[in-house]
Design a protein around this motif. Structure first.
Motif, short mmCIF file in Angstrom:
data_model
loop_
_atom_site.label_atom_id
_atom_site.label_comp_id
_atom_site.label_asym_id
_atom_site.label_seq_id
_atom_site.Cartn_x
_atom_site.Cartn_y
_atom_site.Cartn_z
N LEU A 163 28.42 71.67 37.63
CA LEU A 163 27.14 70.97 37.69
C LEU A 163 27.24 69.50 37.31
CD1 LEU A 163 24.84 73.70 36.06
CD2 LEU A 163 25.25 73.27 38.48
N ALA A 164 28.34 69.09 36.69
CA ALA A 164 28.46 67.71 36.21
C ALA A 164 28.55 66.74 37.38
CB ALA A 164 29.70 67.58 35.34
N THR A 165 27.81 65.65 37.29
CA THR A 165 27.90 64.62 38.33
C THR A 165 28.00 63.23 37.72
OG1 THR A 165 25.50 64.44 38.41
CG2 THR A 165 26.53 65.92 40.00
N ASP A 166 27.72 63.10 36.45
CA ASP A 166 27.64 61.78 35.83
C ASP A 166 28.95 61.45 35.11
OD1 ASP A 166 26.86 63.88 33.90
OD2 ASP A 166 27.09 62.16 32.56
N ASN A 167 29.12 60.16 34.86
CA ASN A 167 30.37 59.69 34.28
C ASN A 167 30.64 60.19 32.87
OD1 ASN A 167 32.35 57.40 33.40
ND2 ASN A 167 32.19 57.46 35.62
N VAL A 168 29.59 60.34 32.06
CA VAL A 168 29.81 60.77 30.67
C VAL A 168 30.28 62.22 30.63
CG1 VAL A 168 28.68 61.21 28.47
CG2 VAL A 168 28.17 59.12 29.72
N SER A 169 29.57 63.10 31.34
CA SER A 169 29.98 64.51 31.37
C SER A 169 31.41 64.62 31.89
CB SER A 169 29.07 65.32 32.30
OG SER A 169 27.74 65.21 31.91
N ILE A 170 31.69 63.88 32.95
CA ILE A 170 33.01 63.97 33.57
C ILE A 170 34.09 63.47 32.61
CG2 ILE A 170 34.42 63.07 35.47
CD1 ILE A 170 31.88 63.32 37.23
N THR A 171 33.80 62.42 31.86
CA THR A 171 34.77 61.92 30.88
C THR A 171 35.09 62.98 29.83
OG1 THR A 171 34.04 59.66 31.20
CG2 THR A 171 35.18 60.14 29.14
N VAL A 172 34.07 63.67 29.34
CA VAL A 172 34.31 64.70 28.33
C VAL A 172 35.12 65.85 28.95
CG1 VAL A 172 33.24 66.34 26.74
CG2 VAL A 172 32.19 64.10 27.09
N ILE A 173 34.68 66.30 30.12
CA ILE A 173 35.35 67.45 30.75
C ILE A 173 36.81 67.12 31.07
CG2 ILE A 173 35.35 68.92 32.81
CD1 ILE A 173 32.22 68.49 32.82
N GLU A 174 37.07 65.90 31.54
CA GLU A 174 38.45 65.50 31.86
C GLU A 174 39.39 65.65 30.66
OE1 GLU A 174 40.15 64.31 34.46
OE2 GLU A 174 38.66 63.82 35.99
N ASN A 175 38.85 65.48 29.46
CA ASN A 175 39.69 65.62 28.28
C ASN A 175 39.77 67.04 27.75
OD1 ASN A 175 40.77 62.88 27.55
ND2 ASN A 175 38.59 62.39 27.81
N LEU A 176 38.95 67.93 28.34
CA LEU A 176 38.97 69.33 27.94
C LEU A 176 39.77 70.19 28.91
CD1 LEU A 176 35.17 69.88 27.09
CD2 LEU A 176 37.05 69.83 25.46
N MET A 177 39.93 69.69 30.15
CA MET A 177 40.42 70.56 31.22
C MET A 177 41.55 69.92 32.03
SD MET A 177 38.93 73.51 31.41
CE MET A 177 39.48 73.94 33.06
N GLU A 178 42.34 70.78 32.67
CA GLU A 178 43.33 70.35 33.66
C GLU A 178 43.02 71.05 34.97
OE1 GLU A 178 45.72 68.19 33.70
OE2 GLU A 178 45.88 67.67 31.58
N GLY A 179 43.16 70.33 36.07
CA GLY A 179 42.98 70.93 37.39
C GLY A 179 44.30 71.12 38.09
N LEU A 180 44.25 71.38 39.38
CA LEU A 180 45.49 71.57 40.13
C LEU A 180 46.33 70.31 40.11
CD1 LEU A 180 44.14 73.43 43.31
CD2 LEU A 180 45.59 74.40 41.50
N THR A 181 45.64 69.15 40.28
CA THR A 181 46.36 67.87 40.30
C THR A 181 45.70 66.93 39.30
OG1 THR A 181 44.91 67.18 42.10
CG2 THR A 181 47.05 68.04 42.73
N ALA A 182 46.37 65.83 39.00
CA ALA A 182 45.81 64.81 38.10
C ALA A 182 46.31 63.46 38.56
CB ALA A 182 46.21 65.09 36.67
N PHE A 183 45.53 62.42 38.32
CA PHE A 183 45.93 61.08 38.76
C PHE A 183 46.92 60.44 37.80
CE2 PHE A 183 41.58 61.30 40.67
CZ PHE A 183 42.02 61.38 41.98
N ASP A 184 47.88 59.70 38.36
CA ASP A 184 48.74 58.88 37.52
C ASP A 184 48.08 57.50 37.37
OD1 ASP A 184 49.12 57.54 39.87
OD2 ASP A 184 51.29 57.86 39.98
#
Lengths: 527, 320
Positions: free
Chosen positions: A53-74
């Motif tokens: 459900l996240a679409t905003d930058n703040v939620s995404i910033t928090v989630i990015e530090n909690l989770m790993e996906g299939l790929t990640a950016f260098d």
């Protein structure tokens, strides 16, 4: 002084003495170093930590530090292996097979499997989830059909866990940037058992199970989010023990807290930049966020491309940085610097003589007879500065008087959708760092193309570029498309690309600030 | 009837009377808010990135926004009667009831501290000024009251942060971690109301002091303490109490500016952000809480009034 101290000691009494003793003893026994805590500000309460459900930058910033996906950016924003150790693409480009590492675990000890991805993606697409970003996976076979309710059988959607470590994805058309999509939070894996057990409260602290560098320790709504290092993180425990993210809406307040030593990292408000620009703690990062003016090309006078070209040629964009002071980079092309296919040679540069000539050709010599038009923008100090500047420049160079008008954000958005103003301001921030995300915006079917401009040639170029693997060829396709967009038809005038400005304490090391406006904290250390 | 009952009965009547009347008031507030909200252009899911129509349809179905407005209204009132304020549209995982339950206590703490300061500074300052009208104390009090009243809270707040937090380090500049963190925001919140109360108290006391019975009392040689307590305050405070009620309601429901400036997780912010986000259920929730608090505060004022001034007792009015 002394009597007062006596008094204090007497009042504190035995409890104080005992406390002191306990403190000394525990200090002597443990002697552990104090935990490394990183304190930073976030601009708002995260509206949700549910990554469907996240679409905003703040939620995404928090989630990015909690989770790993299939790929990640260098650092260059290229998608690299993360939970997927590698992936194969079928010769026709329609099937991606992701091979998952078998040593990545959720914080409750369960391994992360391909089934968690399949479940997460289908939950994103389930109409009942009501996910705004479900369309990120619309290129999967039957994804659109399932999400729009035309198909009820989720098993026909093109994502399948072949076994625990193999995820097969079938696309409707070849998409060369698909591994960039799988780095985005909406494609992260999810735990069916926990979501079914806790319902929409599965993201509460104590319940949320994650697989990334940090875990969610506390979430005091509208106040702070606390993350703690995940000791079982598959890529090694982060160096910092705790991250405290305070919700601080007012950037000046955040700056004061930085100055009093209560925060280690703050975004800098534009008005404060001149005072800190020379500080060694000042850091500026250009971001993938473009700012533009669009024309409603269906109504006069802007139905004539020559008028639109004249308006674009009349703008001296070098005036913006001094006005805004936030490190804005003026641009004539639309694909921003830092993204593949960026080409500064494309677009209409400032040329007042050519602008006047083009306007005269269209029947308005020196602006005579030009109808009354209004440029609209949403209420915001930066937008006002730009609107007033453009108004003055068009008056000076073309002799036309443009009225300007601002509206509250939601009212403005409604107007863009129903009755776009002749001239309007908008911006676009990258969802994934591929030119497709910027260029598909102005295709005929795009819901974000408020200019109502439609060019079949442009649409065809964007579709071809999305499926073209060869970089040189892909670059040529985007160059051609950008020329149509910013030189020939000119439904929009790109104005500048934004920057982020931060103050960072010198004790902080390893912080990666990238053009996607994401804060990656796993490599940060405090010395 | 015996004495205590005589005093208590009108209060009970008044409370029941007010509770009965509060229901149509709350219904009216809910209905007007609902109508105004739906009249405002733009919806909760209009964003800078326009969604495909299929996705908008899914979201509207999820929150019943696809139903006719009359049906949404009926659904809303039905939920309200059961005490359910519905889910927030902006904060996807939370109910409005939970959001208010978390934020309101913070605003109450801050508002109560600010209210105490308002009464202390306002009534105290007003009394001080009325003590010797025209003296330098009076002029000084008046000047500070005018300043306090005319400076907007975002200026006062910034000044307090700059001087007391940033320079002197006496208090933290923002955040909400303990008692020390209440001081600056409470002061910021209280200065305006306190100034107003001070002016009102002064005017009211000077007015009463000029009354004949007070002059007679003085002439008869009553000690100043008696004059102040039995005459001046008893007769001069009711007008002040009248405005303290609504003031309490405003203070405990939070202030957008102060919460924003000091990063306090209170309820005041929602009066603005819920509207800009078009978070319909949250707008309704905070508006209703505000209405309930106003009704309650006015009830308390009326009760206090009856106690302070026997002429105003509802019972005696009805008895006539």
């Amino acid at each position: 002084m002394l009597p007062r101290m006596h008094e204090t000691v007497r009042r504190a009494g035995w409890r104080g003495v005992l406390g002191l003793l306990v403190f000394c003893v525990s200090g002597a026994v443990a002697a552990a170093p104090p935990p490394a805590v990183l304190r930073l500000s976030i601009a708002s309460e995260p509206p949700t930590l549910d990554w469907s459900l996240a679409t905003d930058n703040v939620s995404i910033t928090v989630i990015e530090n909690l989770m790993e996906g299939l790929t990640a950016f260098d650092d260059q924003l290229r998608p690299m292996p993360a939970v997927a150790s590698r992936w194969d693409v079928s010769p026709d480009g329609l099937t991606y097979t992701f091979h998952l590492r078998d040593d990545v675990r959720w914080t409750d000890g369960r391994p992360v499997t391909a089934r968690d991805f399949e479940y997460g993606w289908k939950r994103l697409l389930n109409p009942a989830t009501g996910a705004e970003y479900a369309y990120f996976l619309y290129d999967l076979v039957n994804a659109y059909e399932y999400n729009s309710g035309r198909l009820t059988d989720a098993s026909q959607v093109g994502v399948t866990a072949v076994d625990d470590t193999t995820l097969r994805v079938q696309l409707k058309k070849p998409i060369v940037y698909f591994p960039s999509i799988t780095a985005f939070v909406v494609t992260f894996p999810q735990r069916r058992d926990l979501i079914e057990r806790y319902g929409r409260r599965w993201t509460d602290p104590g319940r949320l199970v994650t697989n990334g560098p940090f875990t969610l320790a506390d979430w005091r709504h509208e106040y702070k989010v606390v993350l703690r290092a995940n000791p079982a993180y598959a890529w090694g425990r982060p160096s910092i023990d705790e991250v405290r993210m305070y919700v601080i809406n007012d950037r000046s307040t955040a700056l004061t807290l930085y100055e009093t030593g209560d925060l280690d990292l703050v975004p800098l408000p534009p008005e404060a930049i001149p005072f800190y620009e020379r500080s060694p703690e000042f850091v500026r990062v250009p971001i993938l966020r473009g700012y533009y003016y669009g024309f409603n090309v269906t109504t006069p006078p802007f139905d004539d491309p020559r008028v639109r070209q004249a308006f674009a040629l009349a703008i001296d964009k070098s005036e913006f940085p001094a006005l805004l002071k936030g490190g804005e980079l003026p641009t004539n092309s639309w694909i921003p610097a830092g993204m593949f296919a960026y080409n500064p040679a494309v677009g209409l540069a400032y040329d007042p003589a050519a602008a006047r000539a083009r306007l005269a050709e269209a029947g308005y010599p020196a602006g005579r007879g030009f109808p009354a038009v209004t440029a609209a923008y949403n209420t915001d100090p930066v937008n006002t500065v730009i609107a007033e500047n453009l108004q003055a420049q068009w008056k000076r160079t073309l002799g036309v008087a443009i009225a300007i008008d601002n509206q509250e954000w939601k009212v403005y958005l409604k107007r863009l959708q129903t009755q776009p103003p002749p001239l309007y301001r908008l911006g676009w921030g990258a969802d994934y760092p591929d030119p497709d995300n910027f260029m598909a915006l102005f295709t005929s079917q795009s819901g974000n193309n408020h200019s109502r401009w439609s060019n079949a040639g442009y649409d065809a170029l964007i579709a071809r570029a999305a499926s073209t693997g060869d970089p040189a060829q892909r670059q040529r396709l985007y160059d051609d498309a950008q020329r149509i967009l910013t030189e020939q038809d000119v439904p929009i005038i790109p104005l500048f690309v934004a920057s982020q400005n931060y103050l960072i304490k010198p004790s902080l090391h390893g912080l990666r600030l990238n053009a996607m406006e994401l804060l990656t904290l796993k490599e940060v250390s405090i010395r | 009837m015996s004495g205590p009952m005589n005093r208590l009965a009108p209060a009970v009547v008044l409370m029941i009377d007010r509770l009965v009347w509060s229901l149509p008031v709350l219904w009216l507030v809910a209905t007007m808010t609902f109508v105004l909200m739906h009249l405002a252009p733009g919806g909760p899911f209009d964003k800078d990135k326009t969604l495909p129509p299929e996705i908008t349809a899914n979201i509207e179905a999820k929150y019943h926004l696809d139903e006719p407005v009359a049906r949404q209204y009926a659904r809303y009132l039905g939920q309200l009667v059961r005490g359910d304020l519905g889910p927030s549209y902006k904060y996807a995982d939370r109910d409005v009831g939970e959001i208010i339950a978390e934020a309101f206590p913070v605003s109450i703490q801050l508002g109560a501290a600010a209210f105490a300061l308002t009464v202390l500074l306002g009534v105290g300052g007003g009394m001080l000024a009325a003590w010797r009208p025209g003296s330098w104390i009076d002029r000084g009090a008046l000047l500070s009251a005018t300043l306090g009243f005319s400076l907007p809270s975002f200026v006062v707040g910034v000044l307090l942060i700059l001087v007391l937090a940033h320079q002197a380090h006496w208090f933290p500049p923002a955040l909400w971690e303990g008692p020390r963190y209440i001081v600056l925001p409470a002061l910021t919140l209280a200065l305006g109301p306190a100034a107003y109360v001070a002016r009102l108290t002064r005017a009211s006391l000077i007015d009463v002091a000029a009354q004949e019975y007070v002059r007679v009392g003085r002439a008869k040689g009553l000690p100043p303490g008696v004059i102040w307590l039995s005459y001046l305050l008893k007769a001069g405070l009711p007008p002040v109490v009248t405005i303290l009620g609504p003031m309490l309601a405003v203070l405990v429901t939070g202030s957008f500016v102060v919460e924003y400036l000091f990063s306090i997780p209170g309820m005041g912010r929602f009066f603005i952000t819920a509207v800009t986000n078009r978070d319909y259920p949250l707008i309704m929730g905070v508006t209703l809480v505000y209405a309930v608090v106003i009704v309650a505060a006015n009830l308390i004022v009326d009760l206090l009034y009856g106690w302070l001034d026997p002429r105003m007792r509802v019972g005696s009015e009805r008895g006539r």
